[in-house]
Structure formats: structure tokens, C-alpha cells
Design a protein around this motif. Sequence first.
Motif, PDB file in Angstrom:
ATOM      1  N   UNK A   1       0.803  -1.139   0.095  1.00 24.78           N
ATOM      2  CA  UNK A   1      -0.050  -0.138   0.041  1.00 24.78           C
ATOM      3  C   UNK A   1       0.895   1.081   0.160  1.00 24.78           C
ATOM      4  N   UNK A   2       0.573   2.030  -0.785  1.00 28.54           N
ATOM      5  CA  UNK A   2       1.486   3.208  -1.053  1.00 28.54           C
ATOM      6  C   UNK A   2       1.139   4.268   0.026  1.00 28.54           C
ATOM      7  N   UNK A   3       0.163   4.052   0.864  1.00 33.17           N
ATOM      8  CA  UNK A   3      -0.143   5.162   1.900  1.00 33.17           C
ATOM      9  C   UNK A   3       0.224   4.583   3.302  1.00 33.17           C
ATOM     10  N   UNK A   4       0.037   5.356   4.511  1.00 31.58           N
ATOM     11  CA  UNK A   4       0.660   5.026   5.722  1.00 31.58           C
ATOM     12  C   UNK A   4      -0.384   4.442   6.363  1.00 31.58           C
ATOM     13  N   UNK A   5      -1.567   4.344   5.678  1.00 32.44           N
ATOM     14  CA  UNK A   5      -2.625   3.380   6.632  1.00 32.44           C
ATOM     15  C   UNK A   5      -3.698   3.033   5.497  1.00 32.44           C
ATOM     16  N   UNK A   6      -4.548   1.841   5.966  1.00 36.86           N
ATOM     17  CA  UNK A   6      -5.382   1.341   4.931  1.00 36.86           C
ATOM     18  C   UNK A   6      -6.722   2.198   4.542  1.00 36.86           C
ATOM     19  N   UNK A   7      -7.477   1.935   3.482  1.00 39.00           N
ATOM     20  CA  UNK A   7      -8.542   2.706   3.322  1.00 39.00           C
ATOM     21  C   UNK A   7      -8.295   4.055   3.192  1.00 39.00           C
TER      22      UNK A   7
ATOM     23  N   UNK B   1       3.375  -0.750   4.358  1.00 44.38           N
ATOM     24  CA  UNK B   1       2.719   0.608   4.042  1.00 44.38           C
ATOM     25  C   UNK B   1       4.022   1.441   3.317  1.00 44.38           C
ATOM     26  N   UNK B   2       3.354   2.541   2.816  1.00 43.32           N
ATOM     27  CA  UNK B   2       4.457   3.637   2.257  1.00 43.32           C
ATOM     28  C   UNK B   2       5.068   2.759   0.922  1.00 43.32           C
ATOM     29  N   UNK B   3       4.487   1.807   0.454  1.00 43.10           N
ATOM     30  CA  UNK B   3       5.189   1.263  -0.550  1.00 43.10           C
ATOM     31  C   UNK B   3       4.471   1.332  -1.888  1.00 43.10           C
ATOM     32  N   UNK B   4       4.980   2.436  -2.449  1.00 40.50           N
ATOM     33  CA  UNK B   4       4.199   2.506  -3.866  1.00 40.50           C
ATOM     34  C   UNK B   4       4.829   1.533  -4.961  1.00 40.50           C
TER      35      UNK B   4
ATOM     36  N   UNK C   1       8.694  -3.565  -7.968  1.00 45.06           N
ATOM     37  CA  UNK C   1       9.518  -2.434  -7.491  1.00 45.06           C
ATOM     38  C   UNK C   1       8.787  -1.396  -6.820  1.00 45.06           C
ATOM     39  N   UNK C   2       8.997  -0.952  -5.733  1.00 47.22           N
ATOM     40  CA  UNK C   2       8.117  -0.292  -4.619  1.00 47.22           C
ATOM     41  C   UNK C   2       9.331   1.094  -4.243  1.00 47.22           C
ATOM     42  N   UNK C   3       8.482   1.909  -3.577  1.00 50.03           N
ATOM     43  CA  UNK C   3       9.337   2.951  -2.890  1.00 50.03           C
ATOM     44  C   UNK C   3       9.888   2.306  -1.417  1.00 50.03           C
ATOM     45  N   UNK C   4       9.694   1.131  -1.243  1.00 51.14           N
ATOM     46  CA  UNK C   4      10.448   0.374  -0.027  1.00 51.14           C
ATOM     47  C   UNK C   4      11.132  -0.791  -0.306  1.00 51.14           C
ATOM     48  N   UNK C   5      11.686  -0.786  -1.676  1.00 50.61           N
ATOM     49  CA  UNK C   5      12.637  -1.939  -2.258  1.00 50.61           C
ATOM     50  C   UNK C   5      11.654  -2.901  -3.105  1.00 50.61           C
ATOM     51  N   UNK C   6      12.075  -4.074  -3.361  1.00 52.24           N
ATOM     52  CA  UNK C   6      11.818  -4.889  -4.353  1.00 52.24           C
ATOM     53  C   UNK C   6      11.160  -5.941  -3.759  1.00 52.24           C
ATOM     54  N   UNK C   7      10.214  -6.452  -4.278  1.00 52.06           N
ATOM     55  CA  UNK C   7       9.446  -7.751  -3.781  1.00 52.06           C
ATOM     56  C   UNK C   7       9.392  -8.683  -4.927  1.00 52.06           C
ATOM     57  N   UNK C   8       9.410 -10.060  -4.621  1.00 50.34           N
ATOM     58  CA  UNK C   8       9.307 -11.023  -5.530  1.00 50.34           C
ATOM     59  C   UNK C   8       8.069 -11.760  -5.530  1.00 50.34           C
TER      60      UNK C   8
END
Length: 406
Positions: free
Chosen positions: A34-40, A166-169, A183-190
Motif C-alpha cells: 500500500x502506498x499510503x501510511x494506513x489502509x482505506x 505501507x508507504x510502498x508505492x 519495484x516499490x518505494x520500500x524496495x523490491x518484492x518477488x
Amino acid sequence: MKYDIAVIGAGVVGAAVAYRLRQALPHARLLVLEKESSPAFHQSGRNSGVIHSGIYYKPGSLKALLCAKGREMLYEFAQKEGIPHERCGKLILAPEPQELPRLQALYERGIANGIPGIRLLSPEEIPLYEPEARGAGAIHVPVTGIIDYRALTQRLLELSEAHLQYNAEVFRLSPASDGYVLHTTQGTYETKYFIACAGLQADRIAQMDGLYPPLRIVPFRGDYYELRPEARWKVKNLIYPLPHPTYPVLGVHLTRMIDGSVEAGPNAVFAWAREIYSRTGFSWRDTIDALGFGGTWRFFFKHWREGLEEYRRAFSKRLFWRSLQRLVPSLTEEDLIPARSGIRALALTREGTFWDDFYFVAQARSLHVLNAPSPAATASLALAEVIVKKALQEWTFSTSVAISGA
Ligand SMILES: Cc1cc2nc3c(=O)[nH]c(=O)nc-3n(C[C@H](O)[C@H](O)[C@H](O)COP(=O)(O)OP(=O)(O)OC[C@H]3O[C@@H](n4cnc5c(N)ncnc54)[C@H](O)[C@@H]3O)c2cc1C
């Protein structure tokens, strides 16, 4: 860490998908980004908080079927999990006699959609349900309710037991040997598979995945007023006008929220930004995307009259109040206090029509929810069931085997 399935977006649809994935695959490694710091944070936390009955939708459409099914699933889930909610019922009013044929047509649609308990009311019966409302006729819809969608989203995410980042765009997708790298603003995930539930950004995530869907997300802001506390008694539950016959909105209405406040709205005006909530919010990127798309201009051309009317009302409290006064004549302009706004993701086609049903595209390694407008929050549990089933069907057999043994 390599994940089995990732969900992009922690709105109510993404949360419900994560919850259904956990039910379907108890041992899977699930990730929610989620790119924001909280859900919804966007549509799911800024909506009217209504559990819709399903009366409005074209019989047989996904919206009609999943709204009715999801509504009952939602009541059951909310009851079991202690999510604040209430099955309070609503009135749909025809303020003027010339609107009665449209009221009758809506009632018949409700019957065709199998909405339980709906009843046509005479003018004398209206005050029995809403003492301050007046009209030439009304439909009482007893299965409509209200709920806290933020609390719902939060609980679904907890139950999904997914790793929640969170904070992962997500800004880029690239292929991996066995799925994707996100690829996100918090690193990469496979991940081996992903499901994008990105709401106002749905078309952009699809484009990152090499899809060019035949629609564009165009933002439409909805502004709310709140009734001052001394005026709340004028509205018992939910009071709606008849929906606009061609413009894709339900019309400004009065809604008692689950915290006891009463909100009025939302209107629907073209917004110059997808995720900025002030009335003058502006983003170059979003504006260029919207106005660079022929469908937006065709939509404006078809609906310039309604669009202009909505714009005037967005900047005039008096016009807003007059729309509401058609429903509840005793409301005064002073009863209204400016409140928050929400932004709808309206999916427009190249022809300038709005895509009137839920829409998703499933592939071997990804699924994109491209249109989840209202009543997607109501339908979320049923919609997520369909999405997860479809995703698992599309997924290759070998991957499914790997997951069940994980
Ligand atoms: C004003 C308004 C009133 C409404 N009223 C009702 C109602 O009363 N009842 C009802 O049933 N429905 C209502 N709706 C519709 C309902 O709220 C939406 O259909 C529903 O919330 C959609 O949920 P979603 O999860 O698809 O989208 P969203 O809630 O918008 O969630 C999408 C999430 O994806 C995240 N995201 C996007 N891009 C990325 C990225 N690149 N990387 C990581 N994360 C990303 C976003 O930050 C966001 O959190 C209303 C909508 C609005 C706007």
C-alpha cells in the motif's frame, strides 16, 4: 522473501481479496503493498458508509448480483467481527409528481433484482419513516444499512495474515523467472502472482503490466456537508432522491453515519487531481491524463449541462442546500457545515460512456481490477470471492501445486 501472491492496494477491495486468498490458500505467503501510511486512505475511507441494497443496478449485471450477495455477507461478517454497522433502511423520494413514473420504474427494477421488503409509499406514509421528509411518493428499502468501512478494511487485513507493507508505492513491474518483481518505494518484492486493486490508479498499474485497457480512470470529486448537531434530528436514517437518469451518480443525499453525525452529499464534479481532496486541488499529470483522453471530452460533450450544474453547486452552498431541501423542506442553509470530500474513480470508455459494471482482467500471472465503483465497498466480500476464484483458475497448475504444498 519470495511471496506466492501479492495484492497491490489496501482499500476495501484489496483487503477483501487478501482475506479471501487466506481462506482459499491457508499456507500461502501473502503480501499486501500500500502506498499510503494506513489502509482505506482513498475511496474506501472517504465514501458515504452505506451498505447498498442493490436496487439501482441492471438486473443480471455483476453489480446487481454481487451487491445483493455481498450485502448479506457483509452484515454477517460485521456481526461476527464486531464492526460497527446498522441495518437501518432508507427512503428514495420522488419530490415532485412528475417524477412518479421514474419512481415506479425503479421500484420495478428493485423487484426484478429481488430486493427484499421494498415498498412504495404514498405521500402520507413518508413521515412515518422520516418525519421531516416530504414527497409525491417514495420507496422504502429496509435492507440498506450503514457501516464503518475503515474498520472493515482494517479487520479484513488482520484476518488475511498477509505481510502488510505501507508507504510502498509500486512504480515498476518486471518479469522474474517465476512471476514478477514488484519495484516499490520500500524496495523490491518477488511474487509468483499479483492482484492489483489500485482504485484511482488501476489503469496505471495495468499499463505497467503491458495492458492497454479500453478505459481510463477519470477522477470525479464528491463534496460533503455535515448537518450541525442541533439539526441532526431532521434526518432519522438515509434519504435519497431518485438517481439521475443519465449522469452516473445517485444525487446528493442525506446519510446518518455510524458515528451519529449526518452527512449531506456527495456531488460529482470533474477533479483536476486523482488524490488531492481540496476543492482547488490540481495535478499536472492527472489533468494531462484525463484531458489527453478523447473519452473525457466525449463525456463532457454529452453531459455538459449536468457537469455545469454540478460545478455551480460545488461552489454554491445555497444551490447545494436547495437540492437537499427538495427532500427535507425544514432544512435551512445554516444547518449545513462544509465537510470532507471523496474522489470517485470513474472509468470512461473512448466513446465517452462510463463503464457501468465491475471489470477485471485476469492473466496467467496477474489480475487487474480495473473498475470497482460503488457499490464495490458493499459488494467487497462477494467481489473478492469471484476475483480470487478467477485468479486461481488462470494461474498455472504447477504454481498451484507449489502453493498447496508450501
Ligand atoms: C464519495 C464516494 C462515496 C461512495 N459511497 C459508497 C457507499 O456508500 N457504499 C459503497 O458500497 N460504495 C461507495 N463508494 C464506492 C466505494 O467506496 C469504492 O467502490 C471502493 O472503496 C473501492 O475500493 P478499492 O479498494 O477498489 O479502491 P480504494 O479504496 O481507492 O483503494 C485503492 C488503494 O490502492 C492503493 N494504491 C494505488 N496505487 C498504488 C500503487 N502504485 N502502489 C501501492 N498502492 C497503491 C491506494 O493508495 C489505495 O489505498 C463511494 C465512493 C466515493 C468516492
